[in-house]
Every structure is written in C-alpha cells, then in structure tokens.
Design a protein around this motif. Structure first.
Motif, PDB file in Angstrom:
ATOM      1  N   VAL B 113     -91.129 130.621  82.562  1.00 59.20           N
ATOM      2  CA  VAL B 113     -91.182 129.777  81.365  1.00 59.20           C
ATOM      3  C   VAL B 113     -90.276 128.572  81.560  1.00 59.20           C
ATOM      4  N   THR B 114     -90.891 127.407  81.654  1.00 63.57           N
ATOM      5  CA  THR B 114     -90.138 126.147  81.671  1.00 63.57           C
ATOM      6  C   THR B 114     -90.883 125.154  80.797  1.00 63.57           C
ATOM      7  N   PRO B 115     -90.190 124.226  80.166  1.00 67.74           N
ATOM      8  CA  PRO B 115     -90.885 123.252  79.318  1.00 67.74           C
ATOM      9  C   PRO B 115     -91.923 122.449  80.091  1.00 67.74           C
ATOM     10  N   GLU B 116     -91.679 122.210  81.376  1.00 64.87           N
ATOM     11  CA  GLU B 116     -92.586 121.343  82.125  1.00 64.87           C
ATOM     12  C   GLU B 116     -93.882 122.041  82.503  1.00 64.87           C
ATOM     13  N   ARG B 117     -93.856 123.364  82.601  1.00 60.53           N
ATOM     14  CA  ARG B 117     -95.052 124.034  83.088  1.00 60.53           C
ATOM     15  C   ARG B 117     -95.609 125.057  82.104  1.00 60.53           C
ATOM     16  N   SER B 118     -94.969 125.290  80.981  1.00 55.21           N
ATOM     17  CA  SER B 118     -95.424 126.339  80.083  1.00 55.21           C
ATOM     18  C   SER B 118     -95.933 125.771  78.776  1.00 55.21           C
ATOM     19  N   VAL B 119     -97.022 126.343  78.307  1.00 52.89           N
ATOM     20  CA  VAL B 119     -97.451 126.089  76.950  1.00 52.89           C
ATOM     21  C   VAL B 119     -96.663 127.082  76.086  1.00 52.89           C
ATOM     22  N   ALA B 120     -96.125 126.592  74.969  1.00 54.26           N
ATOM     23  CA  ALA B 120     -95.228 127.448  74.178  1.00 54.26           C
ATOM     24  C   ALA B 120     -95.924 128.743  73.755  1.00 54.26           C
ATOM     25  N   LEU B 121     -97.240 128.664  73.482  1.00 54.11           N
ATOM     26  CA  LEU B 121     -97.947 129.873  73.044  1.00 54.11           C
ATOM     27  C   LEU B 121     -98.002 130.911  74.166  1.00 54.11           C
ATOM     28  N   ASP B 122     -98.315 130.449  75.387  1.00 50.45           N
ATOM     29  CA  ASP B 122     -98.347 131.383  76.520  1.00 50.45           C
ATOM     30  C   ASP B 122     -96.957 131.961  76.771  1.00 50.45           C
ATOM     31  N   ALA B 123     -95.945 131.114  76.641  1.00 48.33           N
ATOM     32  CA  ALA B 123     -94.576 131.585  76.854  1.00 48.33           C
ATOM     33  C   ALA B 123     -94.220 132.653  75.812  1.00 48.33           C
ATOM     34  N   ALA B 124     -94.600 132.397  74.544  1.00 51.54           N
ATOM     35  CA  ALA B 124     -94.303 133.371  73.487  1.00 51.54           C
ATOM     36  C   ALA B 124     -95.030 134.686  73.741  1.00 51.54           C
ATOM     37  N   ARG B 125     -96.276 134.583  74.206  1.00 53.45           N
ATOM     38  CA  ARG B 125     -97.029 135.812  74.523  1.00 53.45           C
ATOM     39  C   ARG B 125     -96.333 136.595  75.627  1.00 53.45           C
ATOM     40  N   ALA B 126     -95.912 135.881  76.674  1.00 50.06           N
ATOM     41  CA  ALA B 126     -95.242 136.566  77.786  1.00 50.06           C
ATOM     42  C   ALA B 126     -93.954 137.237  77.318  1.00 50.06           C
ATOM     43  N   LEU B 127     -93.236 136.561  76.432  1.00 51.84           N
ATOM     44  CA  LEU B 127     -91.956 137.105  75.966  1.00 51.84           C
ATOM     45  C   LEU B 127     -92.153 138.238  74.966  1.00 51.84           C
ATOM     46  N   ARG B 128     -93.353 138.362  74.424  1.00 54.09           N
ATOM     47  CA  ARG B 128     -93.606 139.457  73.478  1.00 54.09           C
ATOM     48  C   ARG B 128     -94.450 140.566  74.097  1.00 54.09           C
ATOM     49  N   ASP B 129     -94.600 140.551  75.415  1.00 53.01           N
ATOM     50  CA  ASP B 129     -95.280 141.648  76.116  1.00 53.01           C
ATOM     51  C   ASP B 129     -94.543 142.950  75.785  1.00 53.01           C
ATOM     52  N   PRO B 130     -95.234 143.926  75.186  1.00 48.97           N
ATOM     53  CA  PRO B 130     -94.538 145.157  74.784  1.00 48.97           C
ATOM     54  C   PRO B 130     -93.893 145.894  75.956  1.00 48.97           C
ATOM     55  N   ASP B 131     -94.396 145.683  77.184  1.00 45.71           N
ATOM     56  CA  ASP B 131     -93.865 146.408  78.335  1.00 45.71           C
ATOM     57  C   ASP B 131     -92.811 145.606  79.110  1.00 45.71           C
ATOM     58  N   LEU B 132     -92.410 144.472  78.542  1.00 46.00           N
ATOM     59  CA  LEU B 132     -91.413 143.643  79.233  1.00 46.00           C
ATOM     60  C   LEU B 132     -90.056 144.361  79.253  1.00 46.00           C
ATOM     61  N   ASP B 133     -89.371 144.299  80.419  1.00 46.35           N
ATOM     62  CA  ASP B 133     -88.089 144.996  80.562  1.00 46.35           C
ATOM     63  C   ASP B 133     -86.888 144.063  80.482  1.00 46.35           C
ATOM     64  N   LEU B 134     -87.070 142.795  80.843  1.00 41.33           N
ATOM     65  CA  LEU B 134     -85.914 141.898  80.937  1.00 41.33           C
ATOM     66  C   LEU B 134     -86.379 140.443  80.877  1.00 41.33           C
ATOM     67  N   VAL B 135     -85.543 139.601  80.270  1.00 41.35           N
ATOM     68  CA  VAL B 135     -85.744 138.152  80.367  1.00 41.35           C
ATOM     69  C   VAL B 135     -84.530 137.574  81.087  1.00 41.35           C
ATOM     70  N   VAL B 136     -84.784 136.718  82.061  1.00 39.75           N
ATOM     71  CA  VAL B 136     -83.699 136.036  82.763  1.00 39.75           C
ATOM     72  C   VAL B 136     -83.763 134.563  82.388  1.00 39.75           C
ATOM     73  N   VAL B 137     -82.639 134.012  81.976  1.00 41.20           N
ATOM     74  CA  VAL B 137     -82.559 132.573  81.697  1.00 41.20           C
ATOM     75  C   VAL B 137     -81.698 131.949  82.785  1.00 41.20           C
ATOM     76  N   ALA B 138     -82.332 131.107  83.606  1.00 39.19           N
ATOM     77  CA  ALA B 138     -81.588 130.396  84.648  1.00 39.19           C
ATOM     78  C   ALA B 138     -80.881 129.220  83.993  1.00 39.19           C
ATOM     79  N   ALA B 139     -79.554 129.231  84.035  1.00 35.48           N
ATOM     80  CA  ALA B 139     -78.777 128.207  83.329  1.00 35.48           C
ATOM     81  C   ALA B 139     -77.814 127.525  84.295  1.00 35.48           C
ATOM     82  N   PRO B 140     -78.371 126.672  85.177  1.00 38.42           N
ATOM     83  CA  PRO B 140     -77.480 126.003  86.136  1.00 38.42           C
ATOM     84  C   PRO B 140     -76.525 125.045  85.428  1.00 38.42           C
ATOM     85  N   GLY B 141     -75.383 124.806  86.044  1.00 37.46           N
ATOM     86  CA  GLY B 141     -74.417 123.877  85.472  1.00 37.46           C
ATOM     87  C   GLY B 141     -74.708 122.453  85.910  1.00 37.46           C
ATOM     88  N   GLY B 142     -74.017 121.501  85.314  1.00 35.94           N
ATOM     89  CA  GLY B 142     -74.112 120.108  85.709  1.00 35.94           C
ATOM     90  C   GLY B 142     -75.474 119.482  85.475  1.00 35.94           C
TER      91      GLY B 142
END
Lengths: 343, 534
Positions: B113-142
């Motif tokens: 999920v990134t703003p440049e490549r994801s449609v918000a609806l698809d991203a929301a669907r992926a994040l609400r997958d009932p079998d999802l185990d983890l979400v990772v947010v890559a948060a680089p500095g600078g």
C-alpha cells in the motif's frame, strides 16, 4: 480411532459437518443487516453491499472527525453535519480522515444484498467478518466459486457418474440448485446463470471452466443490472469425478428442500430435518488411480507395495463392489492414500 | 538384541501430511527404529500406533520395557501456510525492501500500500482481510515534503483500518515519525528499520514449534557435526526452505511461500501451472495436466504412483526452480554483500558450492530416490561435485525445535546414518564444447570404469551406497568445476542414484517446443526411473 483398526490409517472422507460455521467477508462499505444473536433463514439478507463502490473525498471543514466505519446516509450526509458541510455522492462508510483535513469514504449509489446460504444464528460480526453458526448439517467440498446462495434442490442428472449438459437446463430451474453429476462445463454454467439457477453442485470441473466462470461473474458484477447470486460447489476436485455415493444419496433424498451453497468454507448445507445417512465403517471409496470412483470393503492390510513409477506405498486389500452382477472383481491392493473411508 | 530405552516419537505435521519417526537408545546410541507418513486427515495417533507396532513386529523385545507407546515422549513441529502481511509506506522504493525481506522469510505479502500505486478502496480491502496477520508500515527517516505527507496519509489509513479490528498488530519500522490514531498502543510495535523488522514481526506473530525454523537449525547442526559446508532444501505444500550452513554456523536462509509444491495462486493462474508443467514428461493435453496439478494442490497425498509420481516430481522441480531464482536474486541483493557473479549465466557463487545437499519435505516423499537426486541436480545448479542426501523420515524439522543445540547435535550425531538416505553424488561440469569429447574415469572398489565425457548430457554411473570412488575428469579444454583445469579428480560417495555426471549448461536450458522438451527430460530421467513401471 475408528471401530475398525484396519481402517484408521485410511483418510476419512471429509466427514459430514454438524452445525457448520460459514464465514462471509465484510468489505469496506458493507452495511450489516443483522446483529449478533439474530436467527436467520437461508436466503435472508445479511449484508447490504455497495455496487460499483468508489472512494469519495470531502473537506472536514464544518464537521467533527467521524470514526472510521461511521455510516453515511443515502444522501451522502453524516449524522451531526451542519448545513454547510458538503455531501458525498451516495451512501456508504467513512474510511479515514487524512492528516491534511480531508475525509475519505466508500460510497455508492446502488447497493445489492448478500444472502445467507444457511439457516442459523449470527455468531459474530465485526468490520471484517460475519460468522454464521448454522443449523443442520453439511457436506464439505473441494472448492466453491461465486457468491453464497441457496435454493430448492433439483437433481438434474440420472446418476452420480453422469454429466449435466446445457440443453438439460431451462427456465423451470430458475431459483433452484442443480445437482450436475460428475462434471459440469462452462456452457452449462453460463446457461444455468442465464436461466436464473442459484447454484450447481458437481463432483468435478475443468479448471479452465472455473477461470471462465470467475471472469463471467466479474463481468456481471461490472454491469448495470444486478443478477441473483450464483455458486458452483465442486465436491471432489478438478476433472471428471463422480459424486460420492453417500453424498449422492443425501442429495437425492433432499430433492425439493432448500439447500445452501457456501463459499468459505466450500460446502453444501442441508436443513436440520434432512436425514444424512452416515457411511458404513468398513467401506471405502477409491479417490485416485484407475479404479477412481469405485467402492468396496477392506479385507486386509497389504503392507508396502511397489507401485508404478517405482513408488512404495502402504496398501490395503480391497474387495471392490462389482458394478454389474456379472463383473468378477478380485480383491486388489490399493494405496491407502488413494482411498477414503466412509465411517 | 539389546533392549531399547528412552523411546520418543518425532512428528513433522505439515499442511498435507504427517511424517513420523520412532527413535530410541540402543547399545548406547540413538537409533531410528521406524518411520512413516500419512495424509494429515488420518490424524496423529494411528500413525504413532503403526510405528510402535512396526517396531514390535521387527523385534518384540526391543521396547518391551518401555511401557505403552501412548506415554512415549513426542518432539513435534508444525508447518503452516505463511502468515499474511500487508506492507505500507510512502513510496514503492520504501516498501519494496520490506516486501522482499518478508517474502524471503516465508510471509505472504498480500498487498503493498503506497499512495502512488494503491487505490484507497483496494488498500482498505487488503487491510480488512479477515485472515491478515500483520501490517508493516515502512517509515524511513529524512523524508522530503511529498513523501512525508504520503507517509502520514498511509499511516492514517492503516491506523483507521487496524483500529476497526480487535487484534491486528502493526509494525512501524524506521525512524520516520508516524502518528497513528486507531489501534491501541500495545498493538503497535516499533522497529529501528529493516534489520530488525522481520525478527520483531516473528515475535508479534508467533508460529510455535515451526518446522521450517527447525529444519534450518538442524542443517546448521549437521554442518557442525560433519565439519562440512551443507545446504538444505525443504519443499512442502505451502512453502519452500533453503539454507546454507558451514561448520561455524548459518550462512544464508530463505523461506519462500511461492516455492511451495503447488502455490494456492496456481489454482487460478494458468501461466504458473504451465511453468510447472514445463517440467512434466506427460504427453496429455495441457488442460488435463493443469487439472492434475490443481488436484495435487487440493489433495496432495493422492495419486502418488505412476504418472502421479512424475507430476509430483515435476511440481517439485518447478518449486526448486522458483526457490533457486529467489535465492539468486537474494544473493545479488547488495545489502547482503554476496554479489559475486559466477562464470555461467551470471549465477552468483555465494559463499561457495556445498559439500552436501540435504533434501526434505513431503514433495520428495513418494518418488524414487535416484529421480529425486536428478531433480536436485536439475534445479540447484552449481559447478563441481556434491553429495546428495534425503531426510526420508522427516526428522530434521522436529529435532530442530529442541531448545538445546548440544542435545540436538548429540542426537543427530548418532542418527545421521539412519535418517539421511544417501541419494548419491553429482558432478556438474558445464561448458564442454561440442565435438571436443573428454573422458571420465571412475575407480571404485578396485575396478576402473572409463566413459566418454560428452557435452549437454547426464551420465549415471553405478555407485552403490557405502562405496566411495575416485572420479577423474579430463578434457581437451578447461573444465569448470569450481576451479578451472583440464584434469580434475574427486573422491565421491555412492547412493541410491549412484554417481551423476552432468555436462549440461547452468542454468539448464530446455527447448520451448513441448514434444522436444519432453524428449530431453525423458532422456535424462529414464535411466533413473528404470523399471519404474514394472
């Protein structure tokens, strides 16, 4: 352990499920029509699902920040909005508020209904999943495609080995669930959907036809007019595969009653008053190899046997049931992994 | 016979089958008494009872004093489908290293999920997958202005969706500042960056006594015991594992969900199925082969003989090939510091060719050992000699779950001869030129065998288990077997498949035309399936 120790190393046929649980994914924008503890019947609406959903965006100005999941009214407004607040383009559900002060929501002007495939009680519902604790019993299946569905059962073929052809489906079958025998092809599935059939139960299916059916369902969803839900439930796997004898008998005995077709997990659900006879404990069915579909009785364990391909497998000696009275079948050694026991 | 003591079972419980073994102490050392496998639907108790009965049938006094088998200890490992993860971040460049790292650790990265490549609806669907185990947010500095805004936006979406759920953990990785309304603080795990993200994710989504981790630890122990460079490869229904170890410890590891025998995605992906069927020698119609492969996913224990064995081994080869591609790509990853391109096809040499390759997993349970040996040589192609062995009792996964390395080494040191079936040895000698024949001399047990060494083929030399041979290769031009020379000699050990001398290219090139490809595959495999249809 089974009553027959000879048999307990033979995989059991996927046992009849009593009071099965069915899972329905809740998608962004879905509105629940039921609550935990509600009793539901097959065909009852359980979710109101947006058709052609989109993500709409409006300014947060003039609004409190609503919690994710908050419902939008059909006119696109939020409860508590003041009159200056702009409205979304249809009803739906709040997704999230962006840090830049925008509110994003899943919206749609048109909605459909997801039906329960099974009677029972709503066990749990949250933002992702609705779980139904079903009544009655069910046969688990190898795969299912489409949407949860239900309808009165019609056996459309003469026997578990037969195949359903497109010409055998007509408008009389609208609203019904058809039993299609050992294989169903895409032509028959397309005609069944066009005739308003609610689902098809088959022993096997060609993989390419599953892909074509999925594409057809996707195309239908993209169209303007909604179509009734349709499910294909395949009991055994890919290719031509006869319906197991006990499943066939249960289906034949349930003609006219409303059966449910669930997708997750794939199963055929029967109402509580349907009698499903348990298999006999020492009987087995051949599920792979040259004797595919034949049934019989285990007379002994044969031990390790060298099979074609140089593979050594634990085998059971099986007295195969003759298909015709004149057929003489001697006990044969069949790999246990290629057998399923009934009991 | 001496009576045994301290019997225990090992259980490798996979998605498709259970591998079980019975081990006991006899004459002061641990021995494998019996092993078996059964479809997972059979359940554990019937398999263990069968093992106890088999041991008693072999020698009724063997475990007579050990009491009832139900009371014997059990060392158990399980392998499950990879945990599901969604990786989110401000840009593709930020997300991709995390996606790769999690995929290489056996996770199923279901969406990025990134703003440049994801449609918000698809991203929301992926994040609400009932079998999802983890979400990772890559948060680089600078981050610059746009990327900083993108990260805040993605974090807001992830926080909103995670807040709707009761138990989904969120791993925020990197020094980037992320405000995440929604999930309670105890569900948000912070990591410093990519280096510790996977380890923290494993803690956030515990896998219990994981068979793949166990296999990796056992290979490391075996490398230490044998004082050799050992490579292990395990192909199960839901993932493939590859590990490289030297006597001093682990060199590399890779667990790949895509390298399962038949990945779930194959059920709907004809191209993936065709890439598997590429290795098949069956002349059936393409749709029929695809359906056989789909059935191998639906009921993997069935149809294991005859053509079913060939289909299974074709699927195993394709899985090994996917694993090899990922292994090489991972080796080229500059962050690993292993980017040393080799002589053939740009293959990275990594830390060196292994002395021994150990295969394990349900994929290799059915086909004959010699055919398994060739499958390994076909797909894990490195120039030079290697010994091949099979963990036939599927014992390495369970033993790897033992907490004490010393205990594991003690057990494995005793058990190695019992649990590793010698499949044979292979010498891969690519690069022979057409028309420039070399010679192969094998001296075993005082007997000399001399054979021509022709390019682009596989020769099988009979070398039974227990025998060693001196193998000499000579060619008019330089041979490449890890080193370059016109004449080289090795001492190699025998096995079920004898000695395989392979002069085909690296990587193996197969014709595109199906008939021609099947001819090649049949010609190479036939000597190893001899009398297989008897």
């Amino acid at each position: 352990m089974t009553a027959h120790p000879l048999l307990d190393r033979i995989p059991p046929r996927s046992a009849v499920l009593v009071e099965p649980r069915v899972r329905i994914a809740v998608l962004p924008g879905d509105e629940s029509l039921v609550a935990e503890g509600d009793r539901i019947a097959p065909g009852d609406g359980i979710l109101r699902r947006p058709r052609h959903p989109q993500v709409g965006e409006q300014s947060l100005r003039g609004r409190r920040v609503p919690a994710p999941g908050t419902r939008l009214a059909e006119d696109g407004s939020l409860a508590g909005d003041d009159r200056r607040a702009s409205r979304f383009d249809g009803g739906g559900e709040v997704l999230y508020a962006t840090p830049s002060g925008r509110l994003r929501a899943v919206v749609s002007r048109h909605h459909g209904t997801v039906e329960s495939p099974i009677g029972g009680t709503v066990e749990a519902i949250d933002a992702c999943l609705l779980t139904i604790h079903g009544e009655g019993s069910a046969f688990p299946a190898a795969l299912a495609v489409g949407e949860p569905s239900s309808g009165p059962l019609v056996v459309a073929v003469a026997g578990p080995d037969d195949e359903l052809h497109a010409r055998g489906i007509d408008v009389r079958h609208a609203g019904a669930v058809l039993v299609a025998g050992s294989r169903v092809d895409i032509e028959s599935l397309t005609r069944a959907r066009a005739m308003g059939v609610r689902g098809v139960i088959a022993g096997g299916v060609i993989g390419a036809d599953v892909v074509a059916l999925r594409a057809s369902i996707d195309r239908q969803e993209a169209s303007v007019h909604p179509s009734p839900p349709f499910a294909l439930v395949v009991l055994n796997g890919y290719g031509k595969r006869p319906i197991p004898r006990d499943a066939w008998e249960a289906l034949a005995g349930a003609v006219g009653t409303v059966v449910g077709l669930a997708i997750t997990p794939p199963l055929v659900a029967f109402p509580p008053d349907t009698l499903i006879r348990g298999g006999e404990p020492d009987r087995v069915r051949v599920v792979a190899g040259p004797l595919l579909g034949r049934t019989g009785r285990v007379v002994a364990l044969a031990g390790l046997r060298r099979q074609a391909g140089g593979v050594y497998q634990d085998c059971a000696r099986v007295a195969i049931d003759p298909v015709a009275a004149a057929e003489a079948v001697n006990p044969v050694d069949v790999p246990m992994a290629d057998l399923e026991r009934d009991g | 016979m001496t009576s045994g003591s301290h019997p225990f079972f090992t259980l490798d419980i996979g998605s498709a089958s259970i591998g079980a073994a019975l081990v006991a102490r006899l004459d002061g050392r641990w021995r494998l008494l019996a092993s078996s496998a059964a479809p997972v639907a059979v359940g554990i108790e019937p398999v263990l009872r069968h093992l106890a009965e088999a041991a008693a049938a072999a020698d009724g006094t063997l475990l007579a004093g050990a009491g009832d088998w139900r009371g014997w200890a059990r060392v158990e490992s399980r392998t499950r489908p990879g945990a599901r993860v969604v990786v989110a971040g401000p840009s593709g460049g930020a997300v991709e290293p995390f996606e790769r790292a999690f995929r290489m650790d056996g996770w199923q990265a279901t969406a990025c999920v990134t703003p440049e490549r994801s449609v918000a609806l698809d991203a929301a669907r992926a994040l609400r997958d009932p079998d999802l185990d983890l979400v990772v947010v890559a948060a680089p500095g600078g981050l610059g202005g746009n990327d900083r805004d993108a990260l805040r936006d993605v974090a807001a979406l992830v926080g909103a969706m995670a807040g709707l759920r009761e138990s989904l953990p969120v791993l925020v990785s990197g020094p980037g500042v992320v405000a995440m309304p929604g999930p309670p603080g105890e569900r948000v795990v912070r990591s410093h960056g990519l280096a510790d993200a996977v380890a923290l994710a494993r803690e956030a989504v515990p896998r219990g006594a994981d068979g793949r981790e166990g296999f990796i630890r056992s290979i490391v122990s075996i490398a230490a015991i044998l004082d050799l460079h050992v490579e292990g490869v395990d192909i199960g229904l839901d993932a493939g594992t590859r590990v490289q170890a030297e006597p001093d410890g682990l060199l590399r590891r890779l667990v790949l969900a895509d390298a399962g025998l038949i990945p779930p995605a194959a059920l709907e992906d004809d191209r993936l199925l065709d890439s598997i069927a590429h290795w098949s020698t069956l002349a059936d119609e393409a749709y029929a082969v695809r359906d056989r492969l789909r059935n191998l996913r639906v009921a993997p224990w069935r149809d294991a003989a005859g053509d079913g064995a060939r289909v299974r081994l074709a699927a195993a080869r394709a899985a090994l090939e996917r694993l090899e591609v990922a292994w090489d790509a991972d080796g080229r990853n500059p962050s690993r510091g292993l980017d040393r391109s080799g002589e053939y096809g740009g293959q990275p040499e990594g830390p060196g060719a292994p002395d021994v390759v150990v295969a394990s997993g349900g994929a290799f349970a059915g086909p004959p050992g010699p055919a398994v040996a060739l499958a390994l040589v076909d797909t894990m192609r490195r120039p030079g000699p290697v010994a091949l062995a099979l963990d036939h009792a599927r014992i390495l996964g369970p033993l790897g779950t033992l907490g004490d390395e010393h205990d594991r080494r003690r057990l494995l040191a005793d058990l190695l001869d019992d649990v590793l079936v010698p499949l044979g040895s292979a010498v891969v000698v690519p690069g022979l030129k057409a028309g420039r024949m070399g010679s192969l001399r094998v001296i075993a047990d005082g007997a000399l065998t001399t054979l021509p060494l022709a390019p682009d083929g596989v020769q099988v030399v009979d070398l039974p288990p227990g025998l060693s041979a001196t193998v000499e290769l000579e060619a008019p031009d330089d041979l490449f077997v890890g080193i370059r020379a016109r004449r080289v000699a090795f001492t190699l050990s025998g096995g079920l498949g004898g000695l395989l001398v392979d002069t085909r290219d690296i990587p193996l090139r197969l014709p595109d035309r199906p008939e021609r490809r099947r001819e090649y595959l049949d010609a190479w495999q036939l000597p190893l399936w001899t009398n297989a249809n008897a």
